[in-house]
Design an enzyme around this catalytic site. Structure first.
Site, PDB file in Angstrom:
ATOM      1  CB  SER A   1      -0.865   0.677   1.498  1.00  0.00           C
ATOM      2  OG  SER A   1      -1.423   1.043   1.423  1.00  0.00           O
TER       3      SER A   1
ATOM      4  CE1 TYR B   1      -3.494  -2.850   5.118  1.00  0.00           C
ATOM      5  CE2 TYR B   1      -3.607  -0.564   5.105  1.00  0.00           C
ATOM      6  CZ  TYR B   1      -3.602  -1.674   4.917  1.00  0.00           C
ATOM      7  OH  TYR B   1      -4.178  -2.531   3.298  1.00  0.00           O
TER       8      TYR B   1
ATOM      9  CE  LYS C   1      -1.585  -4.658   3.708  1.00  0.00           C
ATOM     10  NZ  LYS C   1      -1.611  -6.031   3.496  1.00  0.00           N
TER      11      LYS C   1
HETATM   12  P1  NAD Z   1     -11.009  -6.906   1.512  1.00  0.00           P
HETATM   13  O1  NAD Z   1     -11.346  -7.087   2.717  1.00  0.00           O
HETATM   14  O2  NAD Z   1     -11.992  -6.393   0.381  1.00  0.00           O
HETATM   15  O3  NAD Z   1     -10.210  -8.098   0.614  1.00  0.00           O
HETATM   16  C1  NAD Z   1      -8.804  -9.167   1.446  1.00  0.00           C
HETATM   17  C2  NAD Z   1      -9.670 -10.380   1.844  1.00  0.00           C
HETATM   18  O4  NAD Z   1      -8.784 -11.824   2.194  1.00  0.00           O
HETATM   19  C3  NAD Z   1     -11.634 -10.391   2.079  1.00  0.00           C
HETATM   20  O5  NAD Z   1     -11.620 -11.598   1.297  1.00  0.00           O
HETATM   21  C4  NAD Z   1     -11.543 -11.352   3.117  1.00  0.00           C
HETATM   22  O6  NAD Z   1     -12.342 -12.378   3.786  1.00  0.00           O
HETATM   23  C5  NAD Z   1      -9.829 -12.355   3.331  1.00  0.00           C
HETATM   24  N1  NAD Z   1      -9.087 -12.511   4.617  1.00  0.00           N
HETATM   25  C6  NAD Z   1      -8.916 -11.697   5.189  1.00  0.00           C
HETATM   26  N2  NAD Z   1      -7.758 -12.416   6.133  1.00  0.00           N
HETATM   27  C7  NAD Z   1      -7.700 -13.642   5.787  1.00  0.00           C
HETATM   28  C8  NAD Z   1      -7.222 -14.868   6.254  1.00  0.00           C
HETATM   29  N3  NAD Z   1      -6.155 -14.799   7.595  1.00  0.00           N
HETATM   30  N4  NAD Z   1      -7.511 -15.920   5.616  1.00  0.00           N
HETATM   31  C9  NAD Z   1      -8.249 -15.868   4.737  1.00  0.00           C
HETATM   32  N5  NAD Z   1      -8.779 -14.243   4.051  1.00  0.00           N
HETATM   33  C10 NAD Z   1      -8.795 -13.416   4.793  1.00  0.00           C
HETATM   34  O7  NAD Z   1      -9.648  -5.756   1.210  1.00  0.00           O
HETATM   35  P2  NAD Z   1      -9.049  -5.226  -1.098  1.00  0.00           P
HETATM   36  O8  NAD Z   1      -9.407  -4.199  -0.785  1.00  0.00           O
HETATM   37  O9  NAD Z   1      -9.827  -6.238  -1.863  1.00  0.00           O
HETATM   38  O10 NAD Z   1      -7.389  -5.721  -0.367  1.00  0.00           O
HETATM   39  C11 NAD Z   1      -6.885  -6.411  -0.794  1.00  0.00           C
HETATM   40  C12 NAD Z   1      -5.567  -6.440  -0.119  1.00  0.00           C
HETATM   41  O11 NAD Z   1      -5.075  -4.939  -0.793  1.00  0.00           O
HETATM   42  C13 NAD Z   1      -4.810  -6.545   1.609  1.00  0.00           C
HETATM   43  O12 NAD Z   1      -4.097  -6.940   2.126  1.00  0.00           O
HETATM   44  C14 NAD Z   1      -5.531  -4.931   1.574  1.00  0.00           C
HETATM   45  O13 NAD Z   1      -4.641  -4.520   2.871  1.00  0.00           O
HETATM   46  C15 NAD Z   1      -4.704  -4.170   0.808  1.00  0.00           C
HETATM   47  N6  NAD Z   1      -4.506  -3.413   0.208  1.00  0.00           N
HETATM   48  C16 NAD Z   1      -6.122  -3.016  -0.502  1.00  0.00           C
HETATM   49  C17 NAD Z   1      -6.027  -1.087  -0.514  1.00  0.00           C
HETATM   50  C18 NAD Z   1      -7.128  -0.384  -0.494  1.00  0.00           C
HETATM   51  O14 NAD Z   1      -7.914   0.283  -0.491  1.00  0.00           O
HETATM   52  N7  NAD Z   1      -8.624  -1.313  -0.609  1.00  0.00           N
HETATM   53  C19 NAD Z   1      -5.123   0.012  -1.056  1.00  0.00           C
HETATM   54  C20 NAD Z   1      -4.245  -1.021  -0.549  1.00  0.00           C
HETATM   55  C21 NAD Z   1      -3.293  -2.213  -0.111  1.00  0.00           C
HETATM   56  C1  WQD Z   2      -9.379   9.761   0.586  1.00  0.00           C
HETATM   57  C2  WQD Z   2      -9.515  11.121   0.433  1.00  0.00           C
HETATM   58  C3  WQD Z   2      -9.465  11.946   3.212  1.00  0.00           C
HETATM   59  C4  WQD Z   2     -13.352   9.985   3.654  1.00  0.00           C
HETATM   60  C5  WQD Z   2      -6.689   4.850   3.185  1.00  0.00           C
HETATM   61  C6  WQD Z   2      -5.697   4.243   3.079  1.00  0.00           C
HETATM   62  C7  WQD Z   2      -4.550   3.844   2.854  1.00  0.00           C
HETATM   63  C8  WQD Z   2      -4.942   2.978   1.439  1.00  0.00           C
HETATM   64  C9  WQD Z   2      -6.066   3.275   0.618  1.00  0.00           C
HETATM   65  C10 WQD Z   2      -5.005   0.698   2.715  1.00  0.00           C
HETATM   66  C11 WQD Z   2      -8.924  12.082   2.101  1.00  0.00           C
HETATM   67  C12 WQD Z   2     -10.434  11.758   2.543  1.00  0.00           C
HETATM   68  C13 WQD Z   2     -12.290  10.658   3.313  1.00  0.00           C
HETATM   69  C14 WQD Z   2     -14.970  10.917   4.146  1.00  0.00           C
HETATM   70  C15 WQD Z   2     -13.190  12.427   3.063  1.00  0.00           C
HETATM   71  N1  WQD Z   2      -5.992   1.484   2.282  1.00  0.00           N
HETATM   72  N2  WQD Z   2     -11.989  11.651   3.063  1.00  0.00           N
HETATM   73  N3  WQD Z   2     -14.348  12.317   4.521  1.00  0.00           N
HETATM   74  O1  WQD Z   2      -7.007   7.433   3.903  1.00  0.00           O
HETATM   75  O2  WQD Z   2      -5.916   8.260   1.615  1.00  0.00           O
HETATM   76  O3  WQD Z   2      -6.102   5.778   2.267  1.00  0.00           O
HETATM   77  O4  WQD Z   2      -7.179   4.293   2.126  1.00  0.00           O
HETATM   78  O5  WQD Z   2      -4.225   0.334   2.050  1.00  0.00           O
HETATM   79  O6  WQD Z   2      -3.735   3.140   3.976  1.00  0.00           O
HETATM   80  O7  WQD Z   2      -5.529   4.882   4.756  1.00  0.00           O
HETATM   81  O8  WQD Z   2      -8.532   7.157   2.277  1.00  0.00           O
HETATM   82  O9  WQD Z   2     -10.722   7.039   0.626  1.00  0.00           O
HETATM   83  O10 WQD Z   2      -9.911   7.136   3.179  1.00  0.00           O
HETATM   84  O11 WQD Z   2      -9.423   8.855   2.497  1.00  0.00           O
HETATM   85  O12 WQD Z   2     -13.431  14.129   3.454  1.00  0.00           O
HETATM   86  O13 WQD Z   2     -15.426  10.326   4.360  1.00  0.00           O
HETATM   87  O14 WQD Z   2     -10.947  11.119   1.627  1.00  0.00           O
HETATM   88  O15 WQD Z   2      -9.933  13.016   4.327  1.00  0.00           O
HETATM   89  O16 WQD Z   2      -8.226  13.110   1.538  1.00  0.00           O
HETATM   90  P1  WQD Z   2      -7.113   7.452   2.228  1.00  0.00           P
HETATM   91  P2  WQD Z   2      -9.878   7.849   2.026  1.00  0.00           P
END
Ligand code: NAD
Ligand code: WQD
Length: 338
Positions: A124, A149, A153
């Site tokens: 991330s 979190y 990562k």
């Molecule tokens: P998500 O929660 O929709 O998907 C994650 C999946 O992993 C879920 O289906 C959950 O049931 C499963 N899971 C969690 N722990 C588990 C375990 N111990 N064993 C088996 N299954 C398990 O999340 P997502 O948005 O699809 O994100 C996928 C990956 O990408 C995550 O690792 C997340 O941290 C990373 N990521 C997401 C974002 C985002 O904004 N969505 C941004 C950066 C990184």
């Molecule tokens: C985006 C912008 C908020 C909600 C997060 C995690 C990051 C990654 C992606 C997993 C910011 C603003 C948000 C609201 C708002 N996830 N906002 N009102 O914070 O960039 O990243 O998700 O890895 O680790 O930290 O994403 O969508 O929460 O926010 O004004 O109700 O929207 O302040 O500027 P962020 P976000």
């Protein structure tokens, strides 16, 4: 290739399954459904025509993971499985460290035991912490996170780097996602947050649908043109294609590579609100509230490395992100539960 998607029933994993299948790869999903719904599998069948094999297991369970590798001839693993709510990780850090680190460790141990050598990891942009210069490149400092979190990562990245340093056969690709949004254009799969969404885009779609009364915009005093925070939003289908490119790259490369996966463009919160209103002809009531603790002002990626090395070029526009998110929301007002 046959690819194991841990967490493949989740938001990004399910979209990646679609794109891998459309490129002719085979897919196996392993998920414990702690943050996803089993009906995703039917939706994936509707989109792709393929019944994807799925094991309902915890990736931190060595026996269960070993069995998957025994039963399936896996060529590469994409490791999505993990808990991802930033705020929850601050209030409940231990389950985050336990789940996310155990899953990564168990997976690597079982891969070694079963001679599986390719892993693509969901990292991330959060690992960059407070950006010291923009845009963020893969060389930007990634040594501090503002929440547990993010630390899971960063720690998982370190574990994967150390494993690769000790085993020259291993191919490790660390994909640092920026802000994934949007949904598959079919409207059949999308992001399904539990309870009130924490992230901007699902919040906007629920306000537009009338499920939430008003968007709270966290701060209008950032050093940005309109004062609201700037992020790099990437369509989840483009992100999924980044995984296809990474999987194919891993076939012929060992060692560790890091890639930023974003669009390379930053948009402010208010720009996102206005784009959503314009594209979907809906109103999003909003009001300014104080900054959210831990938020940074601006974050966007330099994506030239993924372009050069993986030949990955995101194509979907901000309009596509807004339209596809809205289609998913109106087709599934209660998410998968409905
Ligand atoms: P998500 O929660 O929709 O998907 C994650 C999946 O992993 C879920 O289906 C959950 O049931 C499963 N899971 C969690 N722990 C588990 C375990 N111990 N064993 C088996 N299954 C398990 O999340 P997502 O948005 O699809 O994100 C996928 C990956 O990408 C995550 O690792 C997340 O941290 C990373 N990521 C997401 C974002 C985002 O904004 N969505 C941004 C950066 C990184
Ligand atoms: C985006 C912008 C908020 C909600 C997060 C995690 C990051 C990654 C992606 C997993 C910011 C603003 C948000 C609201 C708002 N996830 N906002 N009102 O914070 O960039 O990243 O998700 O890895 O680790 O930290 O994403 O969508 O929460 O926010 O004004 O109700 O929207 O302040 O500027 P962020 P976000």
């Amino acid at each position: 290739m046959k690819i194991l998607l841990t967490g493949g029933a989740g938001y990004i994993g399910s979209h990646t399954a679609v794109e891998l299948l459309s490129r002719g790869h085979q897919v196996v999903i392993a998920d414990n459904f702690c943050n996803s719904h089993v009906c995703v599998l039917n939706r994936l069948k509707q989109i792709t025509g393929v019944e994807i094999p799925c094991c309902q297991i915890d990736i931190a369970d060595p026996c269960a993971v070993g069995k998957v590798f025994q039963q399936q001839q896996i060529d590469a693993v994409v490791h999505f499985a993990g808990l991802k709510a930033v705020g929850e990780s601050v209030s409940h850090p231990l389950p985050y460290y336990r789940n996310n680190l155990d899953a990564t460790l168990t997976l690597l141990e079982q891969m070694k035991k079963h001679h599986v050598t390719r892993i693509i990891f969901s990292s991330s942009a959060t690992v960059y912490g407070m950006a010291r210069s923009l845009p963020l490149t893969e060389e930007s400092e990634a040594d501090w996170c503002s929440n547990p979190y993010g630390w899971t990562k960063l720690m998982s990245e370190q574990i994967l780097k150390d494993a690769a340093a000790a085993d020259p056969a291993l191919s490790v690709l660390l994909l640092r996602y920026f802000n994934p949004v949007g949904a598959h254009p079919s409207g059949l799969i999308g992001e399904c947050p539990n309870g009130v969404p924490n992230n901007l885009f699902p919040y906007i779609t629920q306000v537009a649908a009338g499920k939430l009364p008003c968007l709270s915009v966290f701060g209008d005093d950032y050093p940005t043109p309109d004062g609201t925070g700037i992020r790099d939003y990437i369509h989840v289908s483009d992100l999924a294609l980044g995984h296809v490119a990474a999987v194919e790259y891993s076939l012929n490369h060992t060692g560790v590579e890091v890639f930023n996966l974003g669009s390379g463009t930053g948009y402010s919160v208010l720009e996102m609100v206005h784009a959503f209103e314009r594209v979907n002809q809906v109103r999003i009531p909003w009001r300014i509230v104080p900054r959210r603790p831990g938020d940074i002002a601006i974050c966007y990626a330099d994506i030239s490395k993924a372009g050069k090395v993986l030949d990955w070029h995101p194509k979907r526009t901000l309009e596509d992100m807004c339209r596809d998110s809205w289609r998913w929301q109106i087709n599934n007002p209660e998410g998968y539960a409905g």
